[in-house]
Design a protein around this motif. Structure first.
Motif, PDB file in Angstrom:
ATOM      1  N   THR A 119      37.819  49.235  34.966  1.00  0.00           N
ATOM      2  CA  THR A 119      39.132  48.970  34.380  1.00  0.00           C
ATOM      3  C   THR A 119      39.677  47.637  34.877  1.00  0.00           C
ATOM      4  N   ASP A 120      40.537  47.019  34.068  1.00  0.00           N
ATOM      5  CA  ASP A 120      41.176  45.779  34.501  1.00  0.00           C
ATOM      6  C   ASP A 120      42.000  46.017  35.762  1.00  0.00           C
ATOM      7  N   ALA A 121      42.668  47.164  35.830  1.00  0.00           N
ATOM      8  CA  ALA A 121      43.482  47.469  37.009  1.00  0.00           C
ATOM      9  C   ALA A 121      42.616  47.541  38.260  1.00  0.00           C
ATOM     10  N   GLY A 122      41.439  48.146  38.138  1.00  0.00           N
ATOM     11  CA  GLY A 122      40.539  48.239  39.283  1.00  0.00           C
ATOM     12  C   GLY A 122      40.013  46.888  39.712  1.00  0.00           C
ATOM     13  N   VAL A 123      39.712  46.030  38.744  1.00  0.00           N
ATOM     14  CA  VAL A 123      39.250  44.676  39.057  1.00  0.00           C
ATOM     15  C   VAL A 123      40.369  43.878  39.723  1.00  0.00           C
ATOM     16  N   ASN A 124      41.572  43.971  39.165  1.00  0.00           N
ATOM     17  CA  ASN A 124      42.700  43.236  39.746  1.00  0.00           C
ATOM     18  C   ASN A 124      42.962  43.644  41.194  1.00  0.00           C
ATOM     19  N   LYS A 125      42.805  44.927  41.478  1.00  0.00           N
ATOM     20  CA  LYS A 125      43.012  45.424  42.847  1.00  0.00           C
ATOM     21  C   LYS A 125      42.043  44.742  43.810  1.00  0.00           C
ATOM     22  N   ALA A 126      40.794  44.564  43.358  1.00  0.00           N
ATOM     23  CA  ALA A 126      39.787  43.926  44.209  1.00  0.00           C
ATOM     24  C   ALA A 126      40.003  42.422  44.313  1.00  0.00           C
ATOM     25  N   THR A 127      40.290  41.772  43.190  1.00  0.00           N
ATOM     26  CA  THR A 127      40.407  40.311  43.213  1.00  0.00           C
ATOM     27  C   THR A 127      41.688  39.842  43.907  1.00  0.00           C
ATOM     28  N   ARG A 128      42.698  40.707  43.991  1.00  0.00           N
ATOM     29  CA  ARG A 128      43.891  40.340  44.760  1.00  0.00           C
ATOM     30  C   ARG A 128      43.561  40.146  46.235  1.00  0.00           C
ATOM     31  N   ARG A 129      42.511  40.807  46.690  1.00  0.00           N
ATOM     32  CA  ARG A 129      42.050  40.637  48.067  1.00  0.00           C
ATOM     33  C   ARG A 129      41.020  39.513  48.164  1.00  0.00           C
ATOM     34  N   LEU A 130      40.166  39.410  47.146  1.00  0.00           N
ATOM     35  CA  LEU A 130      39.079  38.435  47.186  1.00  0.00           C
ATOM     36  C   LEU A 130      39.550  36.998  46.979  1.00  0.00           C
ATOM     37  N   PHE A 131      40.354  36.756  45.943  1.00  0.00           N
ATOM     38  CA  PHE A 131      40.673  35.376  45.570  1.00  0.00           C
ATOM     39  C   PHE A 131      41.451  34.582  46.620  1.00  0.00           C
ATOM     40  N   GLY A 167      28.421  35.476  51.433  1.00  0.00           N
ATOM     41  CA  GLY A 167      27.151  36.194  51.506  1.00  0.00           C
ATOM     42  C   GLY A 167      27.269  37.568  50.882  1.00  0.00           C
ATOM     43  N   PRO A 168      26.158  38.261  50.700  1.00  0.00           N
ATOM     44  CA  PRO A 168      26.172  39.577  50.042  1.00  0.00           C
ATOM     45  C   PRO A 168      27.092  40.598  50.702  1.00  0.00           C
ATOM     46  N   GLU A 169      26.969  40.772  52.018  1.00  0.00           N
ATOM     47  CA  GLU A 169      27.772  41.789  52.691  1.00  0.00           C
ATOM     48  C   GLU A 169      29.262  41.432  52.688  1.00  0.00           C
ATOM     49  N   GLY A 170      29.545  40.164  52.880  1.00  0.00           N
ATOM     50  CA  GLY A 170      30.943  39.744  52.874  1.00  0.00           C
ATOM     51  C   GLY A 170      31.587  39.953  51.519  1.00  0.00           C
ATOM     52  N   LEU A 171      30.867  39.596  50.451  1.00  0.00           N
ATOM     53  CA  LEU A 171      31.395  39.775  49.097  1.00  0.00           C
ATOM     54  C   LEU A 171      31.575  41.253  48.774  1.00  0.00           C
ATOM     55  N   GLU A 172      30.579  42.056  49.130  1.00  0.00           N
ATOM     56  CA  GLU A 172      30.655  43.489  48.819  1.00  0.00           C
ATOM     57  C   GLU A 172      31.841  44.162  49.494  1.00  0.00           C
ATOM     58  N   GLY A 173      32.267  43.630  50.622  1.00  0.00           N
ATOM     59  CA  GLY A 173      33.428  44.194  51.302  1.00  0.00           C
ATOM     60  C   GLY A 173      34.692  44.111  50.463  1.00  0.00           C
ATOM     61  N   TYR A 174      34.750  43.128  49.565  1.00  0.00           N
ATOM     62  CA  TYR A 174      35.924  42.964  48.708  1.00  0.00           C
ATOM     63  C   TYR A 174      35.802  43.699  47.377  1.00  0.00           C
ATOM     64  N   ILE A 175      34.596  43.925  46.915  1.00  0.00           N
ATOM     65  CA  ILE A 175      34.433  44.463  45.556  1.00  0.00           C
ATOM     66  C   ILE A 175      33.839  45.872  45.533  1.00  0.00           C
ATOM     67  N   ARG A 176      33.669  46.518  46.682  1.00  0.00           N
ATOM     68  CA  ARG A 176      32.970  47.812  46.704  1.00  0.00           C
ATOM     69  C   ARG A 176      33.744  48.912  45.993  1.00  0.00           C
ATOM     70  N   ARG A 180      27.225  46.551  43.830  1.00  0.00           N
ATOM     71  CA  ARG A 180      26.088  45.845  44.427  1.00  0.00           C
ATOM     72  C   ARG A 180      25.406  44.936  43.407  1.00  0.00           C
ATOM     73  N   MET A 181      25.165  45.461  42.205  1.00  0.00           N
ATOM     74  CA  MET A 181      24.536  44.666  41.163  1.00  0.00           C
ATOM     75  C   MET A 181      25.443  43.511  40.743  1.00  0.00           C
ATOM     76  N   LYS A 182      26.726  43.801  40.602  1.00  0.00           N
ATOM     77  CA  LYS A 182      27.669  42.755  40.209  1.00  0.00           C
ATOM     78  C   LYS A 182      27.777  41.683  41.286  1.00  0.00           C
ATOM     79  N   GLY A 183      27.753  42.098  42.562  1.00  0.00           N
ATOM     80  CA  GLY A 183      27.798  41.129  43.651  1.00  0.00           C
ATOM     81  C   GLY A 183      26.584  40.218  43.635  1.00  0.00           C
ATOM     82  N   LYS A 184      25.418  40.804  43.403  1.00  0.00           N
ATOM     83  CA  LYS A 184      24.188  40.019  43.317  1.00  0.00           C
ATOM     84  C   LYS A 184      24.265  39.012  42.176  1.00  0.00           C
TER      85      LYS A 184
END
Length: 214
Positions: A43-55, A68-77, A83-87
């Motif tokens: 959902t867009d809401a779920g993505v926004n929740k993650a990107t508010r922390r990531l961006f 790196g993979p582990e660092g990115l996954e910490g924001y989008i898990r 995992r696939m999207k992070g890759k």
């Protein structure tokens, strides 16, 4: 849907929402690309929740690569298929840096060559970021196009081609926003809210859904 009904169908949607925008949150073309890439089957809401922390931490290809993979996954898990999207996102960032100077290309072929970026994502970026009259067919647009008779098709590409053919030029840049929002909030999947529909008179769907009993 009759040809003469297509223009008033979109005119009605435009009158209700003259300046439609994506519900994904972004402040740059790259942030938009990241958000759309992450939004597949989410959902867009779920993505926004993650990107508010990531961006605030990483909003450039170089900065995301540095996580790196582990660092990115910490924001989008919290996002499905993270995992696939992070890759895919890390590989996309590498290509943007190595082949495009860290910039998002304004070219369909180049966009679709990026991992995790299909035709729909490329269409969103071309339309929302660059104002091109493309049609990004997601599940909402696919449903609304078939249900209303606006652009029937067996697959997203067939619906896209029919929409490009039928949508009047003056509505093309904003058409996919109107159709997505209509599908998300009114012409919903299980029980369309026909009693709330502003374009019901142009719609081929039968039988129309009656309002719920008080």
């Amino acid at each position: 849907m009759k040809d003469q009904d297509v223009d008033p169908f979109f005119a009605t949607l435009r009158a209700a929402n003259p300046l439609p925008t994506s519900e994904l949150e972004y402040t740059s073309v790259f942030e938009l690309l990241v958000a759309v890439l992450l939004s597949a089957q989410a959902t867009d809401a779920g993505v926004n929740k993650a990107t508010r922390r990531l961006f605030p931490v990483a909003n450039t290809p170089q900065a995301i690569l540095a996580l790196g993979p582990e660092g990115l996954e910490g924001y989008i898990r919290t996002i499905g298929l993270y995992r696939m999207k992070g890759k895919h996102l890390l590989e996309t960032c590498r290509i943007l840096v190595e082949q495009h100077g860290g910039e998002v290309p304004r070219d369909r072929e180049a966009l679709q060559a990026l991992p995790g970026v299909g035709r729909k994502t490329a269409n969103v970026v071309l339309n929302v970021a660059f104002g091109e009259p493309t049609m990004a067919v997601d599940t909402h647009i696919f449903r609304v196009s078939n249900r209303t008779g606006l652009a029937p098709g067996k697959d997203p590409y067939a619906v896209e081609m029919k929409l490009v053919e039928r949508v009047p030029e003056e509505y093309m840049v904003d058409a996919h926003h109107w159709l997505i929002l209509h599908g998300r909030y009114v012409c919903v999947a299980r029980t369309p809210k026909c009693w709330q529909c502003a374009v019901i008179q142009y719609c081929d769907y039968q039988p129309k859904t009656a309002p719920p009993t008080p």
